[in-house]
Design a protein around this motif. Sequence first.
Motif, PDB file in Angstrom:
ATOM      1  N   ARG A  97     -16.541   3.332  -1.731  1.00 22.43           N
ATOM      2  CA  ARG A  97     -16.350   1.815  -1.103  1.00 22.43           C
ATOM      3  C   ARG A  97     -15.080   1.752  -0.586  1.00 22.43           C
ATOM      4  NH1 ARG A  97     -14.671  -3.234  -2.424  1.00 22.43           N
ATOM      5  NH2 ARG A  97     -16.063  -4.946  -1.732  1.00 22.43           N
ATOM      6  N   LEU A  98     -14.955   1.115   0.631  1.00 23.19           N
ATOM      7  CA  LEU A  98     -13.480   0.815   1.163  1.00 23.19           C
ATOM      8  C   LEU A  98     -12.904  -0.340   0.661  1.00 23.19           C
ATOM      9  CD1 LEU A  98     -14.547   1.619   5.102  1.00 23.19           C
ATOM     10  CD2 LEU A  98     -13.898   3.136   3.261  1.00 23.19           C
ATOM     11  N   HIS A  99     -11.783  -0.113   0.520  1.00 29.68           N
ATOM     12  CA  HIS A  99     -10.810  -1.191  -0.095  1.00 29.68           C
ATOM     13  C   HIS A  99      -9.896  -1.871   0.630  1.00 29.68           C
ATOM     14  CE1 HIS A  99      -8.896  -3.911  -3.319  1.00 29.68           C
ATOM     15  NE2 HIS A  99      -9.780  -3.385  -4.003  1.00 29.68           N
ATOM     16  N   GLY A 100      -9.789  -3.150   1.114  1.00 28.55           N
ATOM     17  CA  GLY A 100      -8.809  -3.541   2.033  1.00 28.55           C
ATOM     18  C   GLY A 100      -7.166  -3.547   1.592  1.00 28.55           C
ATOM     19  N   LYS A 101      -6.975  -3.691   0.190  1.00 32.18           N
ATOM     20  CA  LYS A 101      -5.727  -3.357  -0.356  1.00 32.18           C
ATOM     21  C   LYS A 101      -5.431  -2.054  -0.443  1.00 32.18           C
ATOM     22  CE  LYS A 101      -5.030  -7.714  -1.335  1.00 32.18           C
ATOM     23  NZ  LYS A 101      -3.835  -8.503  -0.579  1.00 32.18           N
ATOM     24  N   LEU A 102      -6.197  -1.056  -0.024  1.00 29.92           N
ATOM     25  CA  LEU A 102      -5.941   0.492  -0.268  1.00 29.92           C
ATOM     26  C   LEU A 102      -5.853   1.009   1.090  1.00 29.92           C
ATOM     27  CD1 LEU A 102      -7.600   1.499  -3.490  1.00 29.92           C
ATOM     28  CD2 LEU A 102      -5.448   0.720  -3.159  1.00 29.92           C
ATOM     29  N   TYR A 103      -5.509   0.218   2.356  1.00 32.23           N
ATOM     30  CA  TYR A 103      -5.625   0.973   3.701  1.00 32.23           C
ATOM     31  C   TYR A 103      -7.003   1.290   3.868  1.00 32.23           C
ATOM     32  CZ  TYR A 103      -0.501   1.500   2.558  1.00 32.23           C
ATOM     33  OH  TYR A 103       0.876   1.014   2.418  1.00 32.23           O
ATOM     34  N   ASP A 104      -8.025   0.457   3.593  1.00 32.60           N
ATOM     35  CA  ASP A 104      -9.417   0.765   3.608  1.00 32.60           C
ATOM     36  C   ASP A 104      -9.910   2.114   3.555  1.00 32.60           C
ATOM     37  OD1 ASP A 104     -10.024  -1.658   4.788  1.00 32.60           O
ATOM     38  OD2 ASP A 104      -9.323  -1.104   6.838  1.00 32.60           O
ATOM     39  N   LEU A 105      -9.414   2.424   2.123  1.00 31.55           N
ATOM     40  CA  LEU A 105      -9.812   3.713   1.338  1.00 31.55           C
ATOM     41  C   LEU A 105     -10.270   3.582   0.374  1.00 31.55           C
ATOM     42  CD1 LEU A 105      -6.684   5.761   2.196  1.00 31.55           C
ATOM     43  CD2 LEU A 105      -8.601   6.024   3.335  1.00 31.55           C
ATOM     44  N   SER A 106     -11.110   4.369  -0.146  1.00 30.06           N
ATOM     45  CA  SER A 106     -11.663   4.377  -1.626  1.00 30.06           C
ATOM     46  C   SER A 106     -10.642   4.392  -2.691  1.00 30.06           C
ATOM     47  CB  SER A 106     -12.963   4.856  -1.710  1.00 30.06           C
ATOM     48  OG  SER A 106     -12.603   6.392  -1.698  1.00 30.06           O
ATOM     49  N   PRO A 107     -10.563   3.956  -3.801  1.00 28.60           N
ATOM     50  CA  PRO A 107      -9.671   4.636  -4.774  1.00 28.60           C
ATOM     51  C   PRO A 107      -9.552   5.986  -4.993  1.00 28.60           C
ATOM     52  CG  PRO A 107     -11.182   2.718  -5.962  1.00 28.60           C
ATOM     53  CD  PRO A 107     -11.782   3.135  -4.433  1.00 28.60           C
ATOM     54  N   VAL A 108     -10.320   7.039  -5.024  1.00 31.61           N
ATOM     55  CA  VAL A 108     -10.260   8.325  -4.941  1.00 31.61           C
ATOM     56  C   VAL A 108      -9.467   8.869  -3.916  1.00 31.61           C
ATOM     57  CG1 VAL A 108     -11.540  10.504  -4.893  1.00 31.61           C
ATOM     58  CG2 VAL A 108     -12.325   8.740  -6.574  1.00 31.61           C
ATOM     59  N   GLU A 109      -9.972   8.294  -2.297  1.00 29.08           N
ATOM     60  CA  GLU A 109      -9.142   8.792  -1.288  1.00 29.08           C
ATOM     61  C   GLU A 109      -7.815   8.376  -1.117  1.00 29.08           C
ATOM     62  OE1 GLU A 109     -13.291   8.788   1.664  1.00 29.08           O
ATOM     63  OE2 GLU A 109     -11.953   6.846   1.401  1.00 29.08           O
ATOM     64  N   PHE A 110      -7.547   6.917  -1.813  1.00 28.37           N
ATOM     65  CA  PHE A 110      -6.140   6.617  -1.969  1.00 28.37           C
ATOM     66  C   PHE A 110      -5.344   7.393  -2.712  1.00 28.37           C
ATOM     67  CE2 PHE A 110      -3.024   3.853  -4.201  1.00 28.37           C
ATOM     68  CZ  PHE A 110      -2.341   3.457  -3.345  1.00 28.37           C
ATOM     69  N   ILE A 111      -5.727   7.828  -3.812  1.00 32.64           N
ATOM     70  CA  ILE A 111      -5.061   8.677  -4.602  1.00 32.64           C
ATOM     71  C   ILE A 111      -4.639  10.054  -3.901  1.00 32.64           C
ATOM     72  CG2 ILE A 111      -4.880   9.858  -6.831  1.00 32.64           C
ATOM     73  CD1 ILE A 111      -6.842   7.813  -8.110  1.00 32.64           C
ATOM     74  N   GLN A 112      -5.725  10.468  -3.553  1.00 35.26           N
ATOM     75  CA  GLN A 112      -5.362  11.859  -2.740  1.00 35.26           C
ATOM     76  C   GLN A 112      -4.262  11.545  -1.525  1.00 35.26           C
ATOM     77  OE1 GLN A 112      -9.679  12.605  -1.599  1.00 35.26           O
ATOM     78  NE2 GLN A 112     -10.049  13.784  -3.629  1.00 35.26           N
ATOM     79  N   GLN A 113      -4.758  10.639  -0.631  1.00 35.64           N
ATOM     80  CA  GLN A 113      -3.725  10.351   0.561  1.00 35.64           C
ATOM     81  C   GLN A 113      -2.321  10.247   0.042  1.00 35.64           C
ATOM     82  OE1 GLN A 113      -4.686  11.107   3.828  1.00 35.64           O
ATOM     83  NE2 GLN A 113      -6.693  11.988   2.907  1.00 35.64           N
ATOM     84  N   LEU A 114      -2.332   9.460  -0.844  1.00 33.42           N
ATOM     85  CA  LEU A 114      -0.673   9.058  -1.457  1.00 33.42           C
ATOM     86  C   LEU A 114      -0.076  10.197  -2.025  1.00 33.42           C
ATOM     87  CD1 LEU A 114       0.982   6.426  -1.877  1.00 33.42           C
ATOM     88  CD2 LEU A 114       0.003   6.525  -4.166  1.00 33.42           C
TER      89      LEU A 114
ATOM     90  N   LEU B 114      -0.655  13.269  -0.990  1.00 33.49           N
ATOM     91  CA  LEU B 114      -0.266  14.190   0.203  1.00 33.49           C
ATOM     92  C   LEU B 114       0.781  13.400   0.996  1.00 33.49           C
ATOM     93  CD1 LEU B 114      -3.839  15.173   1.358  1.00 33.49           C
ATOM     94  CD2 LEU B 114      -2.060  16.773   0.075  1.00 33.49           C
ATOM     95  N   GLY B 115       1.308  12.297   0.690  1.00 32.74           N
ATOM     96  CA  GLY B 115       2.236  11.570   1.475  1.00 32.74           C
ATOM     97  C   GLY B 115       1.712  11.264   2.821  1.00 32.74           C
ATOM     98  N   HIS B 116       0.547  11.132   3.046  1.00 32.01           N
ATOM     99  CA  HIS B 116      -0.165  10.553   4.354  1.00 32.01           C
ATOM    100  C   HIS B 116      -0.054   9.022   4.436  1.00 32.01           C
ATOM    101  CE1 HIS B 116      -2.588  14.606   4.677  1.00 32.01           C
ATOM    102  NE2 HIS B 116      -1.183  14.642   4.765  1.00 32.01           N
ATOM    103  N   ILE B 117       0.135   7.985   3.227  1.00 32.64           N
ATOM    104  CA  ILE B 117       0.283   6.717   3.356  1.00 32.64           C
ATOM    105  C   ILE B 117       1.330   6.242   2.759  1.00 32.64           C
ATOM    106  CG2 ILE B 117      -2.217   6.366   3.762  1.00 32.64           C
ATOM    107  CD1 ILE B 117      -2.623   6.080   0.605  1.00 32.64           C
ATOM    108  N   LYS B 118       2.048   5.307   2.641  1.00 26.28           N
ATOM    109  CA  LYS B 118       3.154   4.721   2.504  1.00 26.28           C
ATOM    110  C   LYS B 118       2.827   3.838   0.930  1.00 26.28           C
ATOM    111  CE  LYS B 118       6.840   1.369   3.622  1.00 26.28           C
ATOM    112  NZ  LYS B 118       7.454   0.592   4.399  1.00 26.28           N
ATOM    113  N   PRO B 119       3.476   4.170  -0.025  1.00 29.41           N
ATOM    114  CA  PRO B 119       3.376   3.579  -1.307  1.00 29.41           C
ATOM    115  C   PRO B 119       3.702   1.927  -1.280  1.00 29.41           C
ATOM    116  CG  PRO B 119       4.844   5.415  -1.561  1.00 29.41           C
ATOM    117  CD  PRO B 119       4.729   5.113  -0.230  1.00 29.41           C
ATOM    118  N   PHE B 120       3.374   1.234  -2.079  1.00 26.02           N
ATOM    119  CA  PHE B 120       3.802  -0.139  -2.060  1.00 26.02           C
ATOM    120  C   PHE B 120       3.958  -0.734  -3.380  1.00 26.02           C
ATOM    121  CE2 PHE B 120      -1.006   0.496  -1.725  1.00 26.02           C
ATOM    122  CZ  PHE B 120      -1.482  -0.129  -3.132  1.00 26.02           C
ATOM    123  N   VAL B 121       4.093  -1.975  -3.603  1.00 26.35           N
ATOM    124  CA  VAL B 121       4.665  -2.661  -5.003  1.00 26.35           C
ATOM    125  C   VAL B 121       3.439  -3.526  -5.271  1.00 26.35           C
ATOM    126  CG1 VAL B 121       6.180  -3.861  -6.347  1.00 26.35           C
ATOM    127  CG2 VAL B 121       6.991  -2.053  -4.663  1.00 26.35           C
TER     128      VAL B 121
END
Length: 308
Positions: free
Chosen positions: A279-296, A298-305
């Motif tokens: 499921r795509l999540h707007g707060k996670l760059y339109d990624l699922s939680p699993v995809e967000f963790i993987q992309q983060l 790998l350094g492919h997306i920017k961390p946030f607070v």
Amino acid sequence: MEIADKWIARGYHAATVLRIVGVNEATYYYRKKFHLREYAHNGGRKIPGYSLTLDNRRVNDEQVKEWLLELVSGEENVYGYRKLTRCLQRQHNLRINKKKVYRLCKELDILEPQRRIHLKHPRRIARNQEITGSNQLWEIDVKYGYIAGEDRFFYLMCIIDVYDRMIVDYHIGLSCEGKDAARIIKTALWRRQLFSKPDMPVIRTDNGPQFISHVFEDACDTLRTEHERIPPKTPNKNAHIESFHAVLERECLERNVLSSYQDAYQIINNYIEFYNNRRLHGKLYDLSPVEFIQQLALGHIKPFVVKV
């Protein structure tokens, strides 16, 4: 009667048997003659397990208990069960009487004399903080669902990671107690491989009976996790798990007819697997939680607070 019949059938003298079991001979033979049976007293009307609102909506007793705990944790802690009844009627539009509120208060051990007892685990109020990564803050809450086909409620208790929005672990059952909350905390830490880490996530909950229980508080102490509770009437402090439960209601429960507990179990398991993995999540760059963790990682997306 059945015991007496059994021993008399074995050849023992009837008068002796009846004297031992304490049954009058006249009563025994009268019941034998007219084939009367003894019925055990059932203790009165069965407790339904829910209350009704003014618009006839069912509210599970566990939800009413949570509202009572919020009341006695706030400025209404000076009230007895009669005034707590009035608060429930006014604030939640419940059709509930003081006798039931007394029973629920007694089950929660929050009647006036007990409130003065020193708490083994003093409450830690949830504090504002900034979350910069996974496994820093987990929120837990309980959602109640209704199984129309069986006319009963089921319970769903979930742990969500505030940063990556993954449902780390959850409990589905026909009951939900402190021991269930303690168990999923332990399995969630195992899933995230945190037992060997120096820093454990902070566990944030509301004031539900599962989370003020000694078994849950003791488990948090044993697992070196800090447990904080939100102030009464501030669900925004638990916004992420509240948001997930709203999404679950809208996208899953409202679209499926629950005819049995097995249906509910399977449908919710399938939805949480979809939510975590696809499921795509707007707060996670339109990624699922699993995809967000993987992309983060790998350094492919920017961390946030995340400010909570």
